[in-house]
Design an enzyme around this catalytic site. Structure first.
Site, PDB file in Angstrom:
ATOM      1  N   ASP A 263      -6.734  -3.307 -17.737  1.00 20.68           N
ATOM      2  CA  ASP A 263      -5.838  -2.228 -18.166  1.00 20.68           C
ATOM      3  C   ASP A 263      -6.222  -1.559 -19.483  1.00 20.68           C
ATOM      4  O   ASP A 263      -5.363  -1.026 -20.180  1.00 20.68           O
ATOM      5  CB  ASP A 263      -4.384  -2.754 -18.295  1.00 20.68           C
ATOM      6  CG  ASP A 263      -3.885  -3.383 -17.010  1.00 20.68           C
ATOM      7  OD1 ASP A 263      -4.255  -2.886 -15.926  1.00 20.68           O
ATOM      8  OD2 ASP A 263      -3.114  -4.369 -17.085  1.00 20.68           O
TER       9      ASP A 263
ATOM     10  N   HIS B 210      -1.203   1.647 -13.121  1.00 24.77           N
ATOM     11  CA  HIS B 210      -0.441   0.535 -13.713  1.00 24.77           C
ATOM     12  C   HIS B 210       1.016   0.985 -13.874  1.00 24.77           C
ATOM     13  O   HIS B 210       1.259   2.117 -14.308  1.00 24.77           O
ATOM     14  CB  HIS B 210      -1.050   0.161 -15.070  1.00 24.77           C
ATOM     15  CG  HIS B 210      -0.425  -1.049 -15.668  1.00 24.77           C
ATOM     16  ND1 HIS B 210      -0.725  -2.327 -15.243  1.00 24.77           N
ATOM     17  CD2 HIS B 210       0.510  -1.184 -16.632  1.00 24.77           C
ATOM     18  CE1 HIS B 210      -0.007  -3.202 -15.926  1.00 24.77           C
ATOM     19  NE2 HIS B 210       0.753  -2.534 -16.789  1.00 24.77           N
TER      20      HIS B 210
ATOM     21  N   GLY C 228       0.779  -1.232   0.000  1.00 24.52           N
ATOM     22  CA  GLY C 228       0.000   0.000   0.000  1.00 24.52           C
ATOM     23  C   GLY C 228       0.808   1.278   0.000  1.00 24.52           C
ATOM     24  O   GLY C 228       0.393   2.261   0.605  1.00 24.52           O
TER      25      GLY C 228
HETATM   26  C1  GRF Z   1       2.007  -0.570  -8.043  1.00 24.41           C
HETATM   27  O1  GRF Z   1       3.163  -0.779  -8.793  1.00 24.41           O
HETATM   28  C2  GRF Z   1       0.825  -0.331  -8.949  1.00 24.41           C
HETATM   29  O2  GRF Z   1       1.170   0.272 -10.158  1.00 24.41           O
HETATM   30  C3  GRF Z   1       0.314  -1.728  -9.203  1.00 24.41           C
HETATM   31  O3  GRF Z   1       0.500  -2.408  -7.978  1.00 24.41           O
HETATM   32  C4  GRF Z   1       1.578  -1.819  -7.260  1.00 24.41           C
HETATM   33  C5  GRF Z   1       1.099  -1.504  -5.889  1.00 24.41           C
HETATM   34  O4  GRF Z   1       2.141  -1.098  -5.042  1.00 24.41           O
HETATM   35  N1  GRF Z   1      -1.054  -1.708  -9.659  1.00 24.41           N
HETATM   36  P1  GRF Z   1       1.840  -0.546  -3.600  1.00 24.41           P
HETATM   37  O5  GRF Z   1       1.122  -1.648  -2.812  1.00 24.41           O
HETATM   38  O6  GRF Z   1       0.988   0.681  -3.726  1.00 24.41           O
HETATM   39  O7  GRF Z   1       3.183  -0.242  -3.033  1.00 24.41           O
END
Ligand code: GRF
Length: 204
Positions: free
Chosen positions: A149, A108, A11
């Site tokens: 996506d 993404h 997160g």
């Molecule tokens: C991110 O790289 C986002 O682009 C992808 O999942 C990852 C989540 O990372 N959808 P985090 O849990 O917010 O650190």
């Protein structure tokens, strides 16, 4: 804007969005943090910021319709009118996508429409970018439709890719940009500056 943030992992994007609301850069209330995993790190972050949490695992429901009704009811209880997916590892049921049409974003870690689609998540994205010898990657915030996506793109920001990069180094460089671009995209909606016409996203 009453935001629900859905996440399955640590997160860090959730954290960036929370900090943007706390510093006043993003004018919205984070109504609830939703996860499909009871041990997701994002839930600890939410608790630290006194944000309500909700764990709902689709696999715990015999029928998808039961899961959908339960999720929609809980979102209504929290007055949610906008959803941000931030590393949420489950497909959102079509009925939920339709209910929040034009009001659900995802981030993404690549420049969509390249390097997206089913199975293209996490470190695999960055491995694919490096395998192609691409010179540029980045982050994309897009509206969610009923496929992986493919929804209209709201904001993108690029990062350079260096020949010596490991997938982990590239992931870290992209993640840094994600933390800026996601709050920025949400701000455009919070300030009512977005018009969506078909696949065109117009920023006023
Ligand atoms: C991110 O790289 C986002 O682009 C992808 O999942 C990852 C989540 O990372 N959808 P985090 O849990 O917010 O650190």
């Amino acid at each position: 804007m009453q935001l629900a943030i859905f996440a399955s992992g640590s997160g860090s994007n959730f954290q960036a969005i929370v900090e943007a609301t706390e510093s006043g850069v993003l004018d919205c209330r984070i109504a609830v943090c939703v996860s499909n995993k009871s041990n997701a790190g994002v839930l600890d972050r939410a608790r630290r910021h006194h944000i309500p949490t909700l764990v709902l695992n689709p696999s715990d429901f015999a029928e998808e319709t039961d899961y959908v009704s339960s999720l929609l009811a809980r979102l209504e209880e929290h007055d949610v009118d906008f959803i941000a997916l931030a590393g949420y590892m489950r497909m959102i049921p079509v009925a939920v996508v339709q209910r929040y049409a034009g009001r659900m974003l995802n981030i993404h870690p690549a420049l969509l429409p390249a390097y997206g689609g089913k199975g293209m998540y996490g470190i695999r994205v960055h491995q694919a970018v490096l395998a192609d010898g691409a010179a540029t990657s980045g982050a994309t915030v897009h509206l969610v439709d009923d496929e992986y996506d493919t929804g209209p793109i709201v904001l993108q920001e690029t990062v350079p890719v260096f020949p010596s990069d490991t997938p982990e180094q590239l992931a870290a460089r992209v993640l840094k940009v994600e933390h800026r671009v996601y709050p920025a995209a949400l701000s455009l909606f919070a300030e009512n500056r977005i018009d969506v016409q078909g696949r065109d996203v117009i920023v006023r």
